[in-house]
Design an enzyme around this catalytic site. Structure first.
Site, short mmCIF file in Angstrom:
data_model
loop_
_atom_site.label_atom_id
_atom_site.label_comp_id
_atom_site.label_asym_id
_atom_site.label_seq_id
_atom_site.Cartn_x
_atom_site.Cartn_y
_atom_site.Cartn_z
N GLU A 149 9.91 17.20 13.93
CA GLU A 149 10.32 16.94 12.55
C GLU A 149 9.55 17.89 11.63
O GLU A 149 8.31 17.84 11.58
CB GLU A 149 10.01 15.48 12.18
CG GLU A 149 10.53 15.10 10.81
CD GLU A 149 10.15 13.67 10.41
OE1 GLU A 149 8.99 13.29 10.61
OE2 GLU A 149 11.02 12.96 9.89
N LYS A 174 0.87 -1.17 0.00
CA LYS A 174 0.00 0.00 0.00
C LYS A 174 0.91 1.23 0.00
O LYS A 174 1.51 1.58 1.02
CB LYS A 174 -0.92 0.04 1.23
CG LYS A 174 -2.00 1.10 1.08
CD LYS A 174 -2.16 1.95 2.33
CE LYS A 174 -1.46 3.25 2.39
NZ LYS A 174 -1.77 4.31 1.45
N GLU A 201 9.87 2.00 10.33
CA GLU A 201 10.89 3.02 10.03
C GLU A 201 10.18 4.35 10.12
O GLU A 201 9.36 4.67 9.24
CB GLU A 201 11.45 2.83 8.62
CG GLU A 201 12.22 1.55 8.46
CD GLU A 201 12.75 1.37 7.06
OE1 GLU A 201 12.41 2.14 6.14
OE2 GLU A 201 13.53 0.43 6.87
N CYS A 214 13.96 11.47 5.83
CA CYS A 214 13.86 11.03 7.24
C CYS A 214 15.18 11.21 7.98
O CYS A 214 15.19 11.51 9.16
CB CYS A 214 13.40 9.58 7.28
SG CYS A 214 14.39 8.51 6.23
P1 NAD Z 1 2.59 9.07 6.82
O1 NAD Z 1 2.78 8.46 8.15
O2 NAD Z 1 1.58 10.14 6.67
O3 NAD Z 1 2.21 7.94 5.74
C1 NAD Z 1 3.01 6.82 5.52
C2 NAD Z 1 2.14 5.69 4.98
O4 NAD Z 1 1.27 5.25 6.03
C3 NAD Z 1 1.24 6.11 3.82
O5 NAD Z 1 1.12 5.06 2.90
C4 NAD Z 1 -0.09 6.37 4.52
O6 NAD Z 1 -1.20 6.26 3.66
C5 NAD Z 1 -0.08 5.26 5.57
N1 NAD Z 1 -0.91 5.52 6.75
C6 NAD Z 1 -1.27 6.70 7.31
N2 NAD Z 1 -2.06 6.48 8.39
C7 NAD Z 1 -2.18 5.15 8.53
C8 NAD Z 1 -2.86 4.29 9.46
N3 NAD Z 1 -3.59 4.80 10.47
N4 NAD Z 1 -2.77 2.96 9.31
C9 NAD Z 1 -2.02 2.43 8.31
N5 NAD Z 1 -1.38 3.18 7.38
C10 NAD Z 1 -1.44 4.52 7.50
O7 NAD Z 1 4.04 9.56 6.34
P2 NAD Z 1 4.42 10.35 5.01
O8 NAD Z 1 3.98 11.77 5.16
O9 NAD Z 1 3.98 9.58 3.83
O10 NAD Z 1 6.02 10.26 5.07
C11 NAD Z 1 6.79 11.11 5.84
C12 NAD Z 1 7.22 10.46 7.15
O11 NAD Z 1 7.88 9.23 6.89
C13 NAD Z 1 8.23 11.29 7.90
O12 NAD Z 1 7.91 11.27 9.28
C14 NAD Z 1 9.55 10.59 7.65
O13 NAD Z 1 10.53 10.81 8.64
C15 NAD Z 1 9.10 9.17 7.61
N6 NAD Z 1 10.08 8.34 6.89
C16 NAD Z 1 10.91 7.52 7.62
C17 NAD Z 1 11.89 6.77 6.97
C18 NAD Z 1 12.82 5.87 7.75
O14 NAD Z 1 13.56 5.10 7.14
N7 NAD Z 1 12.84 5.93 9.06
C19 NAD Z 1 12.01 6.84 5.58
C20 NAD Z 1 11.16 7.68 4.88
C21 NAD Z 1 10.19 8.42 5.54
#
Ligand code: NAD
Length: 484
Positions: A378, A169, A244, A278
């Site tokens: 962040e 997803k 992550e 990230c």
């Molecule tokens: P997000 O948490 O909004 O979304 C990430 C994914 O989770 C999306 O596919 C979203 O649709 C899904 N999602 C959202 N709510 C959910 C729920 N309740 N249940 C299941 N799935 C759900 O994050 P984003 O805005 O897409 O990405 C940015 C974030 O990701 C930042 O905080 C960044 O630091 C983090 N990130 C971390 C790493 C790492 O390796 N640690 C790498 C890339 C991004």
């Protein structure tokens, strides 16, 4: 306008149970360029998980040779589309085509996973007992938009390398990149049901995957808030969870460091992908006597960015992904100003001459208090907080005083002292004097930056179960031993 209406389930492009379409907005033009399904439901998830479960029975028993050949075919199919992927990510997310690693990086990861299969010991003996590593089962992969191809590719190929079947997803901010990924896997001849794609919202599709009783493992990358929800839901059926999550990584510049090198590197690393990274070193810790000098290097480096159309090769910073992200970054910049930090460059509003597109001014704050909002949260944009310290002990305390622990960076002249400092940072990945990372060693975070690690043999093990088999001591003798 082109429409992308289907999920990819059980080797077929299939209509979602709810045919809702959403426009994809180009962050450079602020206008729609495609329509994409966003109405994935729990029923679609169930179809995909059922297909993955069915496929697991045979795919989990494929030989390593078959999986190596499959990864080779994925690499070949991917390679054919690298330029197209680069342009697509520019259009969908605003990533400049000059950030070539975003398009070529996934290829390197496929090859690392393939090579690992040649050497990894799935069966070893420990004290005369056979200990096997077996595929964990059906894996749900939930990914963000900021590395829209690389993150889901890493998850899928390590799952497949392990012998698992997967349901992806992707973020609903980057669904088309994931559709191209599914096309590549289809072209490579991934057996039906082994790779499935369900498009839609996190709170619908992501939540349904997190709670599905037939999903054995979830690999999630995204914000800490969403990751915690996934973890809570997954706990009900005791799934393995690999998370992550977010970060607020510190770059500690010791007094004997090459300050100019450290400052210029910090800008490059923090503002890569318009700060939507990230591991961004979004906190820079500088000795209080070196603050002014550091700020002059930082401002000079930040002024070198060429903001523009991400599809043009000379552009080094594109717009941020969407209006919501733009608004959120603007709010944080205003908070920084209100908190009394020194605005060394940038600020609120769009950069001069950039009225169209979600462009943010590259922004550096000096003299930032360690307990201020911009030093702790962040921001996920091109905003750097430079925090003064008086002693190395204080720098260490500030660096570790964070709910996050993803990356850490140390610049110093004395290798031994710098190593000592790196060892005391509570974070999963540390770089000394701007050292490059690689795709073989584990990546992941301490504290609220996550659980588990991706990449390399440690990453592969996230997708493997462990089984001890007793009573075959003679056979075990011919196997390699686990190191104590
Ligand atoms: P997000 O948490 O909004 O979304 C990430 C994914 O989770 C999306 O596919 C979203 O649709 C899904 N999602 C959202 N709510 C959910 C729920 N309740 N249940 C299941 N799935 C759900 O994050 P984003 O805005 O897409 O990405 C940015 C974030 O990701 C930042 O905080 C960044 O630091 C983090 N990130 C971390 C790493 C790492 O390796 N640690 C790498 C890339 C991004």
């Amino acid at each position: 306008m082109i429409s992308y209406e289907n999920h990819f389930i059980d080797g077929q492009w299939v209509k979602p149970s709810n045919a809702h379409l959403k426009p994809s907005i180009d962050p450079y033009t602020e206008t729609p360029f495609a329509m994409v399904t966003s109405g994935g439901t729990a029923d679609d998830v169930d179809r995909a998980v059922t297909a993955a479960r069915r496929a697991f029975a045979s795919f989990s028993r494929t030989s390593l040779g078959e999986r190596i050949a499959l990864l080779d075919r994925i690499a070949a199919a991917y390679e054919e589309r690298v330029d197209e992927i680069s342009l697509l990510m520019a259009r969908e997310v605003g990533i400049p085509v000059s950030a070539r690693a975003q398009a070529t990086g996934p290829l390197g990861h496929v090859k690392v996973a393939r090579d690992l299969l040649r050497t990894y010991g799935f069966e070893k003996q420990m004290d005369g007992t056979i200990v096997r590593r077996e595929p964990i089962g059906v894996c749900a992969l939930i990914s963000p938009w900021n590395w829209p191809m690389q993150t889901p590719v890493i998850k899928a190929i390590y799952g497949i390398a392990a012998g698992c079947t997967v349901v992806l997803k992707p973020s609903d901010a980057s669904p088309i990149t994931a559709i191209v990924m599914a096309e590549i896997f289809e072209k490579a001849g991934v057996p039906k049901g082994v790779f499935n794609l369900v498009l839609g919202k996190g709170r619908e599709v992501g939540a349904a995957l997190s709670i599905h009783p037939d999903v054995d493992m979830i690999s999630f990358t995204g914000s800490t808030g969403a990751g915690a929800k996934v973890g809570e839901a997954a706990a009900r059926t005791v799934k393995r969870v690999s998370l992550e999550l977010g970060g607020k990584s510190a770059n500690i510049v010791l007094q004997d460091a090459d300050l100019e090198k450290a400052a210029r590197w910090n800008i490059q690393r923090c503002f890569f992908n318009a700060g939507q990274s990230c591991h961004a070193p979004s906190r820079m810790l500088v000795h209080k006597d070196q603050m002014d000098q550091a700020l002059s290097f930082l401002v000079d480096e930040a002024s070198r960015y060429r903001l523009g159309d991400p599809k043009e090769t000379e552009t080094t910073m594109g717009p941020v992904v969407n209006r919501a992200q733009f608004d959120s970054i603007q709010r944080y910049i205003q908070i920084g100003i209100d908190e009394g930090a020194t605005l060394a460059c940038g600020g609120t509003g769009k950069p001069d001459g950039r009225n169209q597109g979600y462009f943010v001014k590259p922004t550096v704050f000096g003299d930032v208090a360690p307990d201020s909002v911009i030093a702790r949260e962040e921001i996920f944009g091109p905003v750097l907080a430079v925090i003064p310290y008086s002693t190395e002990a204080e720098a260490l305390e500030i660096a570790n005083d964070s709910p996050y622990g993803l990356g850490g960076y140390v610049f110093g002249g004395d290798r031994e002292r710098s190593y000592e400092f790196a060892a005391r940072l509570r974070a999963g990945r540390i770089c000394f004097n701007g050292a490059a990372t690689n795709s073989v060693t584990p990546m992941g975070g301490y504290k609220q930056s996550g659980i588990g690690r991706s990449m390399g043999s440690v990453g592969l093990e996230e997708y493997l179960e462990i089984k001890s088999i007793y009573g075959f001591e003679e056979e075990a003798e011919s196997l390699p031993q686990f190191a104590a």
